[in-house]
Scaffold this motif. Structure first.
Motif, mmCIF file in Angstrom:
data_model
loop_
_atom_site.group_PDB
_atom_site.id
_atom_site.type_symbol
_atom_site.label_atom_id
_atom_site.label_comp_id
_atom_site.label_asym_id
_atom_site.label_seq_id
_atom_site.Cartn_x
_atom_site.Cartn_y
_atom_site.Cartn_z
ATOM 1 N N LEU A 1 0.841 -1.195 0.000
ATOM 2 C CA LEU A 1 0.000 0.000 0.000
ATOM 3 C C LEU A 1 0.878 1.247 0.000
ATOM 4 C CD1 LEU A 1 -2.894 1.199 0.194
ATOM 5 C CD2 LEU A 1 -2.630 1.122 2.695
ATOM 6 N N LEU A 2 0.626 2.155 -0.942
ATOM 7 C CA LEU A 2 1.496 3.323 -1.125
ATOM 8 C C LEU A 2 1.020 4.547 -0.347
ATOM 9 C CD1 LEU A 2 2.003 3.033 -4.983
ATOM 10 C CD2 LEU A 2 3.625 2.368 -3.193
ATOM 11 N N GLY A 3 -0.273 4.721 -0.201
ATOM 12 C CA GLY A 3 -0.774 5.919 0.457
ATOM 13 C C GLY A 3 -2.282 5.964 0.437
ATOM 14 N N ILE A 4 -2.820 6.982 1.137
ATOM 15 C CA ILE A 4 -4.262 7.218 1.209
ATOM 16 C C ILE A 4 -4.517 8.620 0.678
ATOM 17 C CG2 ILE A 4 -6.287 7.367 2.704
ATOM 18 C CD1 ILE A 4 -4.644 5.673 4.763
ATOM 19 N N VAL A 5 -5.287 8.727 -0.392
ATOM 20 C CA VAL A 5 -5.617 10.016 -0.990
ATOM 21 C C VAL A 5 -7.078 10.328 -0.660
ATOM 22 C CG1 VAL A 5 -5.668 11.386 -3.096
ATOM 23 C CG2 VAL A 5 -3.970 9.567 -2.840
ATOM 24 N N LEU A 6 -7.316 11.494 -0.080
ATOM 25 C CA LEU A 6 -8.656 11.873 0.365
ATOM 26 C C LEU A 6 -9.269 12.879 -0.604
ATOM 27 C CD1 LEU A 6 -7.838 12.314 4.159
ATOM 28 C CD2 LEU A 6 -8.765 10.286 3.017
ATOM 29 N N THR A 7 -10.499 12.614 -1.036
ATOM 30 C CA THR A 7 -11.152 13.505 -1.999
ATOM 31 C C THR A 7 -11.723 14.749 -1.343
ATOM 32 O OG1 THR A 7 -13.246 12.286 -1.783
ATOM 33 C CG2 THR A 7 -11.734 11.604 -3.557
ATOM 34 N N HIS A 8 -12.292 14.602 -0.129
ATOM 35 C CA HIS A 8 -12.863 15.746 0.586
ATOM 36 C C HIS A 8 -13.109 15.330 2.037
ATOM 37 C CE1 HIS A 8 -16.460 13.469 -0.568
ATOM 38 N NE2 HIS A 8 -17.116 14.097 0.381
ATOM 39 N N ALA A 9 -13.651 16.257 2.836
ATOM 40 C CA ALA A 9 -13.617 16.087 4.288
ATOM 41 C C ALA A 9 -14.915 15.638 4.928
ATOM 42 C CB ALA A 9 -13.162 17.393 4.947
ATOM 43 N N HIS A 10 -15.837 15.080 4.181
ATOM 44 C CA HIS A 10 -17.024 14.529 4.830
ATOM 45 C C HIS A 10 -16.672 13.259 5.595
ATOM 46 C CE1 HIS A 10 -20.179 16.832 2.272
ATOM 47 N NE2 HIS A 10 -20.142 17.310 3.507
ATOM 48 N N GLU A 11 -17.432 12.997 6.668
ATOM 49 C CA GLU A 11 -17.106 11.875 7.544
ATOM 50 C C GLU A 11 -17.153 10.539 6.820
ATOM 51 O OE1 GLU A 11 -16.122 11.828 10.890
ATOM 52 O OE2 GLU A 11 -15.800 13.936 10.431
ATOM 53 N N ASP A 12 -18.028 10.410 5.822
ATOM 54 C CA ASP A 12 -18.092 9.129 5.114
ATOM 55 C C ASP A 12 -16.911 8.946 4.165
ATOM 56 O OD1 ASP A 12 -19.184 11.140 3.482
ATOM 57 O OD2 ASP A 12 -20.397 9.729 2.356
ATOM 58 N N HIS A 13 -15.980 9.906 4.167
ATOM 59 C CA HIS A 13 -14.765 9.789 3.366
ATOM 60 C C HIS A 13 -13.485 9.897 4.204
ATOM 61 C CE1 HIS A 13 -16.721 10.013 -0.673
ATOM 62 N NE2 HIS A 13 -17.687 10.494 0.089
ATOM 63 N N ILE A 14 -13.556 10.501 5.402
ATOM 64 C CA ILE A 14 -12.353 10.634 6.242
ATOM 65 C C ILE A 14 -12.550 10.117 7.665
ATOM 66 C CG2 ILE A 14 -11.637 12.683 4.937
ATOM 67 C CD1 ILE A 14 -12.312 14.325 7.519
ATOM 68 N N GLY A 15 -13.778 9.747 8.037
ATOM 69 C CA GLY A 15 -14.079 9.476 9.439
ATOM 70 C C GLY A 15 -13.332 8.319 10.062
#
Length: 549
Positions: A69-83
């Motif tokens: 696994l190389l990394g985690i890329v986050l699209t935006h800050a809603h909880e269902d994407h970063i929580g």
């Protein structure tokens, strides 16, 4: 069939969460022996998991492959994407990549969890920021959404380019941010898009979602309509554009602003630290708000989904420093998330009983969705012209419908997958290679445990059927306690009969079973349970203890 699923000379897609459900988004892309994670979200528990607040995707598949696994890329800050970041990032042990607003919220979460020094968070330029991770060349593509810095990801590989939309919509008046234009998206399509991995949430909506600018005008008109009344507006805390709008409406209508809810306080602070809400009015405290003439205050409060501990529910229960009285107004500048109908109805009924006026998006234009309706989906198809459509971010009915929509609109291939499906996107035609474990985990107290584990399963049974505890003394004389059985009026008579049944069952034991503790317990358990079922129709959980020496 391959067993280790290490990506070979190919481009793979695997959703561990968010495909077949709305929420809990966790996506993996595999290429040339390596994996890249896009988003690490969670969802909130419902009645399915009693005593549980948070639900996560099962990470076993990728936790067994963290070396790839190389990394985690986050699209935006809603909880269902970063929580889920604070709960899994340390175990995954890879860098996180996010634009400034999202990175700031993530860092605050990590600080609260005591992990800020253990996790590398890389801040990427928010407008078309470009960076490379292994075989992936990644570009952030700004798109409108109901939060600051919503982005799609352009993932370029030697096998083709993926356009991963994240959550998005089209908006000519986004209020916050500058989304990528039609011309720019068309240019990306001209360069060639292998696969469009696309939000399916609003695929059944025949109309476009609408603009934040139009909501600004709708809220302005609505607040003006309630001159002389105390107005409370509830909205999603993360919608920075909506907060900006409410600040402008408050100023234009001569109202001071009061903010109620810790999540609102946090979002406002992060937004201002990242260059947003610069002209947001300085909120007044609760005491000042209550001392002002009713028509000179606007309250922004959390709790539009009926959350029992949020500000609006407490105000409805008259258990908050902020007060509303008959004739005051609550504007629901938010949509009703499916599954929250009962909790929202409870709060609204409390308010209605006190004569408080309520206005929702069904009555006036005071909210728009952050997800694309059918016209927006079709426009994106026309601009990008992908070879493959992979619907995500939806229940199965949403994803199937988007696949039908894309196919009817000329996209050559549509792949309807679900959590756990490994799909090869290239080379060759897309195909489903295998199904891997993609279960659910829950945060139960302080522990992360399987959602289908014994603790949650037993709690569910207890909530349905209740419990009996049978204590047998040294003479095997029973004492019985019950919890949750509907036998209040007949309780004593039931207990007497259950005791008699237990003694009868024990008297029928023969040979070694008469002294066998497991046999004694099982005979008593079955007798007690049968008595409860006979009297109540319930099949309670029964625990038998031997208390004698």
């Amino acid at each position: 069939m391959r067993k280790d699923f290490t990506p070979e000379k190919e481009l793979l897609f695997l959703a561990l969460g968010g495909s077949g459900e709305i929420g809990m988004n966790v996506n993996l892309y595999g290429c040339d022996g390596k994996w890249l994670m896009v988003d690490l979200g969670m969802t909130f528990s419902g009645n399915e998991y009693p005593g549980v607040d948070l639900v996560f995707a099962d990470m076993d598949f990728i936790e067994e492959r963290t070396g790839d696994l190389l990394g985690i890329v986050l699209t935006h800050a809603h909880e269902d994407h970063i929580g889920a970041v604070p709960y899994f990032a340390e175990d995954l042990g890879v860098p996180i990549y996010a634009t400034p607003f999202t990175a700031d919220l993530v860092m605050r979460k990590l600080e609260e969890a005591g992990l800020a020094d253990q996790i590398e968070v890389n801040v990427i330029e928010k407008d078309h920021g470009n960076f490379a991770i292994g075989p992936f060349d990644i570009t952030y593509v700004p798109l409108a959404h109901s939060i600051a810095e919503g982005h799609a990801l352009l993932l370029e590989t030697s096998y083709g380019t993926i356009f991963h939309t994240g959550d998005w919509k089209l908006d000519d008046e986004p209020i916050i941010g500058e989304p990528t234009t039609e011309e720019e998206l068309t240019e990306l399509g001209d360069e060639g898009i292998l696969a469009l991995v696309c939000d399916s949430t609003n695929v059944f909506n025949p109309k476009a979602s609408g603009s934040e600018g139009a909501v600004y005008r709708g809220l302005m008109d609505e607040v003006k309509r309630h001159h002389g009344k105390r107005v409370l507006v509830t909205t999603f805390a993360s919608n920075v554009a909506r907060l900006h709008t409410l600040g402008e409406v408050a100023k234009a209508t001569g109202r001071q602003l009061c903010v109620a809810g810790r999540s609102l306080d946090r979002i406002i602070a992060v937004a201002q630290d990242n260059g947003y809400l610069d002209d947001f009015p300085e909120p007044v405290d609760f005491n000042t708000a209550m001392s002002l003439p009713r028509g000179e205050i606007m309250i922004i409060a959390t709790g539009g989904q009926g959350e029992p501990r949020a500000a609006l529910a407490r105000i409805a229960d008259e258990n908050h420093p902020l007060e509303l009285v008959s004739g005051d107004v609550v504007l629901f500048s938010s949509r009703q998330i499916p599954g929250n109908e009962i909790s929202i109805g409870y709060v609204q009924n409390k308010l209605a009983a006190r004569g408080i006026v309520m206005v929702t998006d069904r009555q006036e234009f005071i909210h728009v969705s952050g997800h694309p309706g059918r016209p927006e989906l079709q426009a994106l198809y026309d601009w990008l012209r992908p070879q493959i459509l992979v619907p995500v971010h939806g229940e199965m009915r949403h994803m199937q419908e988007q696949a039908r929509l894309g196919s009817s609109h000329g996209i050559p291939e549509a792949v309807v997958q679900k959590n756990g499906d490994i799909v090869r996107l290239a080379p060759g035609r897309p195909e489903r290679l295998a199904q891997v474990e993609a279960g659910r985990l829950v945060l139960d107290g302080d522990l992360i445990v399987p959602a289908d584990g014994e603790a949650v399963t037993m709690r569910r049974r207890l909530s349905r059927d209740g419990m009996m505890v049978v204590a047998l003394d040294h003479k095997l004389k029973p004492t019985i306690e019950t919890m949750g059985l509907p036998l209040d009026e007949d309780h004593d008579e039931f207990i007497a009969e259950a005791k008699a049944d237990i003694l009868t069952a024990l008297s029928k034991l023969r040979g070694p079973a008469r002294k066998s503790v497991p046999d004694i317990k099982e005979a008593a358990r079955l007798a007690a349970r049968r008595a409860a079922q006979r009297w109540s129709g319930k099949k309670p959980q029964v625990r038998v203890m031997l208390t004698g020496n």
